[in-house]
Design an enzyme around this catalytic site. Structure first.
Site, PDB file in Angstrom:
ATOM      1  N   THR A 203      42.425  79.346  59.217  1.00  0.00           N
ATOM      2  CA  THR A 203      42.985  78.951  60.652  1.00  0.00           C
ATOM      3  C   THR A 203      43.028  77.283  60.030  1.00  0.00           C
ATOM      4  O   THR A 203      42.301  76.721  59.348  1.00  0.00           O
ATOM      5  CB  THR A 203      42.217  79.211  61.705  1.00  0.00           C
ATOM      6  N   ARG A 231      45.748  92.397  68.567  1.00  0.00           N
ATOM      7  CA  ARG A 231      44.274  91.710  68.678  1.00  0.00           C
ATOM      8  C   ARG A 231      44.565  90.329  68.783  1.00  0.00           C
ATOM      9  O   ARG A 231      45.464  89.662  68.049  1.00  0.00           O
ATOM     10  CB  ARG A 231      43.912  91.997  67.329  1.00  0.00           C
ATOM     11  N   VAL A 232      43.982  89.604  69.670  1.00  0.00           N
ATOM     12  CA  VAL A 232      43.928  88.107  69.740  1.00  0.00           C
ATOM     13  C   VAL A 232      42.556  87.809  69.547  1.00  0.00           C
ATOM     14  O   VAL A 232      41.581  88.178  69.932  1.00  0.00           O
ATOM     15  CB  VAL A 232      44.182  87.694  71.149  1.00  0.00           C
ATOM     16  N   GLY A 233      42.487  86.814  68.606  1.00  0.00           N
ATOM     17  CA  GLY A 233      41.105  86.077  68.269  1.00  0.00           C
ATOM     18  C   GLY A 233      40.855  84.843  69.216  1.00  0.00           C
ATOM     19  O   GLY A 233      41.416  84.584  70.284  1.00  0.00           O
ATOM     20  N   THR A 254      37.145  77.429  63.341  1.00  0.00           N
ATOM     21  CA  THR A 254      37.653  78.668  62.508  1.00  0.00           C
ATOM     22  C   THR A 254      36.883  79.643  62.173  1.00  0.00           C
ATOM     23  O   THR A 254      35.516  79.239  61.863  1.00  0.00           O
ATOM     24  CB  THR A 254      38.332  77.859  61.415  1.00  0.00           C
ATOM     25  N   GLY A 255      36.951  80.868  62.107  1.00  0.00           N
ATOM     26  CA  GLY A 255      35.800  81.775  61.640  1.00  0.00           C
ATOM     27  C   GLY A 255      36.030  83.219  62.383  1.00  0.00           C
ATOM     28  O   GLY A 255      37.439  83.426  62.884  1.00  0.00           O
ATOM     29  N   GLY A 257      36.796  85.353  64.690  1.00  0.00           N
ATOM     30  CA  GLY A 257      37.136  84.897  66.047  1.00  0.00           C
ATOM     31  C   GLY A 257      36.262  85.869  67.113  1.00  0.00           C
ATOM     32  O   GLY A 257      35.890  85.100  68.258  1.00  0.00           O
TER      33      GLY A 257
END
Ligand code: ASP
Length: 339
Positions: A203, A231-233, A254-255, A257
């Site tokens: 990200t 899918r939404v992070g 970032t990671g 999610g």
């Protein structure tokens, strides 16, 4: 370029690294020498180990990080806003196929691309976000348009693309986001179901303090390789990956999610700073401890209202950099390696 100074922390059995420092190698700048302006960026955290990249690739990432830093710094040097600076900084990374954002976005399991982005202005905590966009070339611009041109905070999917188009933003075919490297990553992930999620993400993000003392944050991503369609992070979620409040802190994360959403990482950090009086790195370490305790990995960039900043992550590496009037620095791996 100045060398970053790192202090290693043990978080959840993984290696985390907090990088501090500005003009000296040893300590963050005291409040009395707060910078006039400062920009901090990341280009994703994950399994980024020394030796895992060719020297050419490594150099390309460092160059790209510096391009981003310069784009944001140009705004801040000229007295522009933190908001314009974070947008400028992430835009260059959205356009660079090296990063999992914009052009270099990863593939979903269905072989398409669904992108997420958010932006927040610390002056009034106004914010905008888009989730699951498939056609807007630069999702961060769509997020900003949601913030400034609508009465809402988030648009998703077709409605978000339609909104971006109606605002006159540049639209592309979904195939614009196809790159060989990400297609190979998709094929690898689909074949090796046992792989951990740790090498599936990335990200980009930026946080800034401007000459007026204002903070802003932006985060934009393609999400995680082979994610399920829909899918939404965390990247488009204000309070999970992105937060900015003047006088308190700015965060971009970032990671993995799902874990960052469950912890509410960005807001947790800012609340610890605001309510418990913690410094930004201590607060970030505590929030990432929670992520690690749940089994997640990733990292954050943090910046206080006084300009103290940090990189804190519990993944092997994180593409990262900072710039202010005194100099700049970039790094990739967990160990100090930047110049
Ligand atoms: N946080 C992003 C997501 O979960 C991916 C990443 O930052 O690596 O979609």
């Amino acid at each position: 370029m100045k060398r970053l100074t790192h202090a290693a922390l043990a978080l959840g059995g993984l290696i985390a690294t907090a990088c501090a420092s500005v003009s000296s190698e040893s300590a963050p700048a005291p409040a009395s020498t707060a910078p006039e302006w400062r920009l901090v960026i990341h280009g994703g955290a994950g399994v980024i180990l020394p030796g895992s990249m060719t020297p050419e690739m490594e150099a390309a990432y460092i160059t790209a990080l510096n391009v981003s830093l310069e784009a944001g710094a140009a705004v801040l040097r000229a007295g522009g806003s933190a908001l314009d600076a974070v947008e400028a900084a992430v835009l260059t990374m959205e356009d660079d196929a090296l990063f999992n954002a914009g052009h270099g976005a990863v593939f979903t399991a269905s072989g398409t691309h669904e992108l997420d982005a958010s932006i927040m202005d610390g002056r009034d905590r106004n914010a905008g976000a888009v989730a699951g966009v498939m056609r807007v070339k630069n999702p961060v611009l769509a997020a900003r348009a949601v913030m400034e041109k609508s009465e809402h905070v988030m648009f998703a999917a077709e409605g978000a693309d339609a909104f971006a188009q109606a605002q006159g933003l540049e639209m592309v075919e979904n195939a614009y986001f196809d790159t060989d490297r990400r297609r190979e990553a998709l094929e690898r992930v689909l074949q090796e179901r046992a792989r951990t999620a740790a090498d599936r993400h990335g990200t980009v993000g930026a946080i800034a303090l401007d000459r007026g003392g204002n903070l802003a944050a932006a985060t934009t991503t393609g999400g995680m390789t082979a994610k399920a369609a829909g899918r939404v992070g965390d990247a488009p979620l204000i309070g999970a990956a992105t937060y900015a409040e003047n006088g308190v802190c700015a965060v971009s994360a970032t990671g993995h999610g799902e874990y960052f959403i469950r912890v509410g990482v960005a807001k947790t950090i800012c609340d610890r700073v605001k309510l418990a009086g913690e410094d930004v790195k201590t607060a970030a370490g505590a929030a990432l401890d929670e992520v690690a305790a749940l089994g997640g990995d990733g990292g954050v960039i943090v910046l206080s209202g006084e300009g103290d900043y940090g990189f804190v992550f519990n993944a092997a590496g994180m593409y990262r950099g900072w710039i202010d009037a005194s100099g700049s620095g970039t790094a990739i791996y967990g160990e100090d390696d930047a110049e």
